[in-house]
Design a protein around this motif. Structure first.
Motif, PDB file in Angstrom:
ATOM      1  N   LYS A 284     -13.174  54.723  -1.202  1.00  0.00           N
ATOM      2  CA  LYS A 284     -13.781  53.401  -1.002  1.00  0.00           C
ATOM      3  C   LYS A 284     -12.954  52.572  -0.016  1.00  0.00           C
ATOM      4  O   LYS A 284     -13.488  51.963   0.925  1.00  0.00           O
ATOM      5  N   GLU A 285     -11.660  52.526  -0.259  1.00  0.00           N
ATOM      6  CA  GLU A 285     -10.787  51.726   0.605  1.00  0.00           C
ATOM      7  C   GLU A 285     -10.739  52.298   2.020  1.00  0.00           C
ATOM      8  O   GLU A 285     -10.736  51.545   3.008  1.00  0.00           O
ATOM      9  N   ASP A 286     -10.711  53.615   2.126  1.00  0.00           N
ATOM     10  CA  ASP A 286     -10.690  54.244   3.452  1.00  0.00           C
ATOM     11  C   ASP A 286     -11.946  53.897   4.249  1.00  0.00           C
ATOM     12  O   ASP A 286     -11.879  53.661   5.460  1.00  0.00           O
ATOM     13  N   TRP A 287     -13.105  53.858   3.573  1.00  0.00           N
ATOM     14  CA  TRP A 287     -14.339  53.513   4.295  1.00  0.00           C
ATOM     15  C   TRP A 287     -14.331  52.039   4.704  1.00  0.00           C
ATOM     16  O   TRP A 287     -14.732  51.692   5.815  1.00  0.00           O
ATOM     17  N   LYS A 288     -13.839  51.167   3.809  1.00  0.00           N
ATOM     18  CA  LYS A 288     -13.763  49.748   4.140  1.00  0.00           C
ATOM     19  C   LYS A 288     -12.844  49.500   5.331  1.00  0.00           C
ATOM     20  O   LYS A 288     -13.117  48.645   6.173  1.00  0.00           O
ATOM     21  N   GLN A 289     -11.786  50.268   5.416  1.00  0.00           N
ATOM     22  CA  GLN A 289     -10.791  50.073   6.479  1.00  0.00           C
ATOM     23  C   GLN A 289     -11.083  50.886   7.747  1.00  0.00           C
ATOM     24  O   GLN A 289     -10.297  50.852   8.703  1.00  0.00           O
ATOM     25  N   VAL A 303     -23.414  52.594   7.440  1.00  0.00           N
ATOM     26  CA  VAL A 303     -23.856  52.104   6.141  1.00  0.00           C
ATOM     27  C   VAL A 303     -22.663  51.441   5.454  1.00  0.00           C
ATOM     28  O   VAL A 303     -21.646  52.102   5.222  1.00  0.00           O
ATOM     29  N   PRO A 304     -22.746  50.155   5.139  1.00  0.00           N
ATOM     30  CA  PRO A 304     -21.605  49.494   4.477  1.00  0.00           C
ATOM     31  C   PRO A 304     -21.407  49.995   3.043  1.00  0.00           C
ATOM     32  O   PRO A 304     -22.339  50.487   2.407  1.00  0.00           O
ATOM     33  N   LEU A 305     -20.195  49.835   2.550  1.00  0.00           N
ATOM     34  CA  LEU A 305     -19.902  50.195   1.173  1.00  0.00           C
ATOM     35  C   LEU A 305     -20.751  49.322   0.235  1.00  0.00           C
ATOM     36  O   LEU A 305     -20.831  48.106   0.431  1.00  0.00           O
ATOM     37  N   PRO A 306     -21.432  49.901  -0.753  1.00  0.00           N
ATOM     38  CA  PRO A 306     -22.242  49.100  -1.662  1.00  0.00           C
ATOM     39  C   PRO A 306     -21.407  47.997  -2.324  1.00  0.00           C
ATOM     40  O   PRO A 306     -20.246  48.193  -2.689  1.00  0.00           O
ATOM     41  N   GLY A 307     -22.023  46.821  -2.429  1.00  0.00           N
ATOM     42  CA  GLY A 307     -21.340  45.701  -3.083  1.00  0.00           C
ATOM     43  C   GLY A 307     -20.553  44.815  -2.157  1.00  0.00           C
ATOM     44  O   GLY A 307     -20.050  43.774  -2.547  1.00  0.00           O
TER      45      GLY A 307
END
Length: 308
Positions: A284-289, A303-307
């Motif tokens: 999750k953090e890797d995708w956000k960053q 595609v953004p991380l859900p939430g």
């Protein structure tokens, strides 16, 4: 594998015949006029062999100007399998692969420690009406292979073993079936077969694989005297041989699947599968960053991380 935001299916009552252990009627979601039925996972059945996710796409007619556009999104800890019965989908990923999959072909993408891909209607189909239908699944990787290097393989339908007997035809997409073996690499015992039965035609589904199921794409199927309609998932009892019979009046088309049970339970969140909750939090953090990388030729969207 596309991220289709389908809801978990509802669990159905077991069928009356002993060989059918569970009957699942998938929950249907409409995504911009494109129907997706999610058969796995459910509350009471998470996996069949390594299959932890099973989506039935369509059948749908996309009118001129309408297209499938699944933006770049990440995966870890699994292999995605895409198999179409109608239409075409263009695949791109962070490894630089750029491939169009057509009916009867199979795409198998191993995410391992992490990969990003997109799936879109090819440009030459966007300006005319076209059909789209198929199946997309995830295979959970064995624990020791969850962090393997990402990889992608496309196998043309002409390279897959073809089943041809009186009243029966089909392809072995993955694994061994009816004396035939597909040259598609997996990390554990896996079975995936596309089978068409004419009305009244019978074909054995032996209990050689630890866990087995089938999804009825079209028509009606008879098992041990009971009849089942299209868009149902039947999970068969381990160790029991089954005979599949095409129902009247037009027979049926089914996807057979299964394989060896996993070594331990898996966690699934969004597009991530892992034996470790901590590993999913890291993903999750890797995708956000933005640590997963970009898809060459499809760098502008994601595609953004859900939430978020």
């Amino acid at each position: 594998m596309s991220f289709f935001p389908g809801k978990d299916p509802e669990f159905g009552d077991a069928a009356s015949c002993d060989v059918v252990e569970q009957l699942i009627v998938p929950r249907t979601s409409d995504i911009g006029g494109f129907e997706v039925r999610r058969a796995l996972p459910t509350i009471k059945r998470r996996l069949v062999g390594p299959f932890i996710f099973f989506d039935r796409m369509g059948p749908a007619r996309l009118e001129s100007g309408n297209a499938l556009d699944v933006k770049p999104h990440p995966h870890i800890g699994l292999s995605t399998v895409t198999y179409l019965t109608e239409g075409e989908i263009g695949h791109r990923d962070t490894l630089g692969n750029n491939t169009v999959i057509r009916p009867g072909d199979v795409n198998l993408m191993t995410a391992g420690r992490g990969i990003v891909h997109s799936e879109r209607t090819p440009d030459d189909l966007r300006l005319r009406p076209h059909q789209l239908a198929g199946v997309q699944t995830w295979l959970a990787l064995p624990e020791n292979d969850e962090e393997t290097e990402p990889a992608f393989g496309h196998t043309d339908r002409k390279q897959l073993p073809f089943i041809s007997e009186k009243g029966v035809s089909g392809r072995v997409v993955i694994g061994d079936f009816s004396g035939l073996k597909a040259d598609v690499k997996t990390f554990t015992d896996t079975l995936f077969v596309d089978l068409v039965l004419e009305a009244g035609a019978a074909f054995p589904f032996p209990a050689q694989h630890e866990e087995r199921a089938l999804y009825i794409l079209e028509g009606e199927l008879e098992v041990a005297g009971d009849r089942f309609g299209a868009e149902q998932l039947l999970i068969l009892r381990p160790g029991d041989n089954a005979t599949l019979v095409g129902g009247l009046p037009a027979g049926c088309r089914v996807m057979l699947f299964g394989g060896a049970a996993l070594d331990k339970p898996r966690h699934i969140w969004w597009n991530f599968v892992s034996s470790s909750k901590e590993r999913i939090e890291q993903a999750k953090e890797d995708w956000k960053q933005g640590r997963f990388g970009l898809v060459p030729g499809d760098e502008q969207e994601f595609v953004p991380l859900p939430g978020r």
